[in-house]
Design an enzyme around this catalytic site. Structure first.
Site, PDB file in Angstrom:
ATOM      1  N   ASN A  62       0.829  -1.202   0.000  1.00 15.81           N
ATOM      2  CA  ASN A  62       0.000   0.000   0.000  1.00 15.81           C
ATOM      3  C   ASN A  62       0.864   1.253   0.000  1.00 15.81           C
ATOM      4  O   ASN A  62       1.931   1.300   0.596  1.00 15.81           O
ATOM      5  CB  ASN A  62      -1.016  -0.003   1.153  1.00 15.81           C
ATOM      6  CG  ASN A  62      -0.434  -0.154   2.531  1.00 15.81           C
ATOM      7  OD1 ASN A  62       0.447  -0.971   2.774  1.00 15.81           O
ATOM      8  ND2 ASN A  62      -0.941   0.622   3.474  1.00 15.81           N
ATOM      9  N   GLU A  64       0.236   5.245   0.635  1.00 17.04           N
ATOM     10  CA  GLU A  64      -0.697   6.269   1.102  1.00 17.04           C
ATOM     11  C   GLU A  64      -0.286   7.658   0.636  1.00 17.04           C
ATOM     12  O   GLU A  64       0.819   7.863   0.132  1.00 17.04           O
ATOM     13  CB  GLU A  64      -0.793   6.227   2.633  1.00 17.04           C
ATOM     14  CG  GLU A  64      -1.411   4.958   3.135  1.00 17.04           C
ATOM     15  CD  GLU A  64      -1.548   4.907   4.643  1.00 17.04           C
ATOM     16  OE1 GLU A  64      -2.177   3.955   5.123  1.00 17.04           O
ATOM     17  OE2 GLU A  64      -1.033   5.800   5.351  1.00 17.04           O
ATOM     18  N   GLU A  75      -2.978  -4.625  -3.169  1.00 21.42           N
ATOM     19  CA  GLU A  75      -3.517  -5.528  -4.168  1.00 21.42           C
ATOM     20  C   GLU A  75      -3.607  -4.847  -5.532  1.00 21.42           C
ATOM     21  O   GLU A  75      -3.216  -5.407  -6.560  1.00 21.42           O
ATOM     22  CB  GLU A  75      -4.914  -6.013  -3.763  1.00 21.42           C
ATOM     23  CG  GLU A  75      -4.937  -6.800  -2.478  1.00 21.42           C
ATOM     24  CD  GLU A  75      -5.198  -5.947  -1.241  1.00 21.42           C
ATOM     25  OE1 GLU A  75      -4.463  -4.948  -1.015  1.00 21.42           O
ATOM     26  OE2 GLU A  75      -6.119  -6.277  -0.474  1.00 21.42           O
ATOM     27  N   CYS A 112     -10.109  -4.999   0.361  1.00 22.20           N
ATOM     28  CA  CYS A 112     -11.205  -4.035   0.523  1.00 22.20           C
ATOM     29  C   CYS A 112     -12.137  -4.123  -0.689  1.00 22.20           C
ATOM     30  O   CYS A 112     -11.852  -4.817  -1.668  1.00 22.20           O
ATOM     31  CB  CYS A 112     -10.649  -2.622   0.691  1.00 22.20           C
ATOM     32  SG  CYS A 112      -9.992  -1.918  -0.850  1.00 22.20           S
ATOM     33  N   CYS A 115     -10.513  -3.144  -4.067  1.00 21.02           N
ATOM     34  CA  CYS A 115      -9.598  -4.186  -4.552  1.00 21.02           C
ATOM     35  C   CYS A 115     -10.377  -5.395  -5.049  1.00 21.02           C
ATOM     36  O   CYS A 115     -10.005  -6.005  -6.058  1.00 21.02           O
ATOM     37  CB  CYS A 115      -8.620  -4.584  -3.454  1.00 21.02           C
ATOM     38  SG  CYS A 115      -7.401  -3.294  -3.111  1.00 21.02           S
TER      39      CYS A 115
END
Length: 160
Positions: A62, A64, A75, A112, A115
């Site tokens: 990830n 951010e 992902e 999530c 994803c």
């Protein structure tokens, strides 16, 4: 009125040691990838590793951003990178591992919603399932044979 029941099937492993060696090795790469995540805001680090049909492994974590919606999940970083570097090559599996800087994450952490939708797009594009293997920092590991276990009523190109 009628009720609709959608069966969901997952394999649940007590830990990594119960898994097939190929799946365990893919997950260990996801664990390494989460260590490289850029997560100064959520302090929640996610790593992903994709196994492609040609044997290549594509990595993601990830990323951010202070403009929060501008970041990207591990992902999708891996999936989009696979699509850019290896167009037309099928994704066989994705391993996902998540942890927090603030606590030990013992529950398996699934993708999530965004994803899931991206994985659904690639399953449809390649007309073949993508296995999804996910865990927290330690403990149980869940394995799904397809995204359809995580998103059984998928929105796809057939609706457009």
């Amino acid at each position: 009125m009628r009720e609709i029941h959608v069966p969901l099937v997952f394999k649940a492993y007590q830990d990594l040691n119960e898994m097939a060696i190929q799946d365990k090795n893919l997950m260990l790469q996801a664990v390494e990838n989460r260590k490289k995540a850029y997560a100064p805001y959520s302090r929640f680090r996610v790593g992903a590793a994709l196994l492609l049909e040609n044997g290549e492994i594509v990595h993601g974590n990830n990323q951010e951003n202070a403009a929060y919606p501008s970041g990207l999940c591990a992902e999708r970083v891996a999936i989009f990178q696979a699509g850019a570097l290896y167009p037309g090559v099928k994704i066989l599996k994705i391993a996902i591992s998540a942890t927090s800087d603030d606590k030990v994450v013992q529950a398996p952490i699934p993708p999530c919603g965004g994803c899931r939708q991206s994985i659904a797009e690639y399953e449809g594009k390649q007309n073949a399932p993508i296995e999804i293997i996910f865990m927290g920092e330690e403990g149980e590991v869940f394995h799904s044979e397809s995204l359809k276990n995580l998103l059984p009523l998928v929105f796809d190109k057939n609706f457009l």
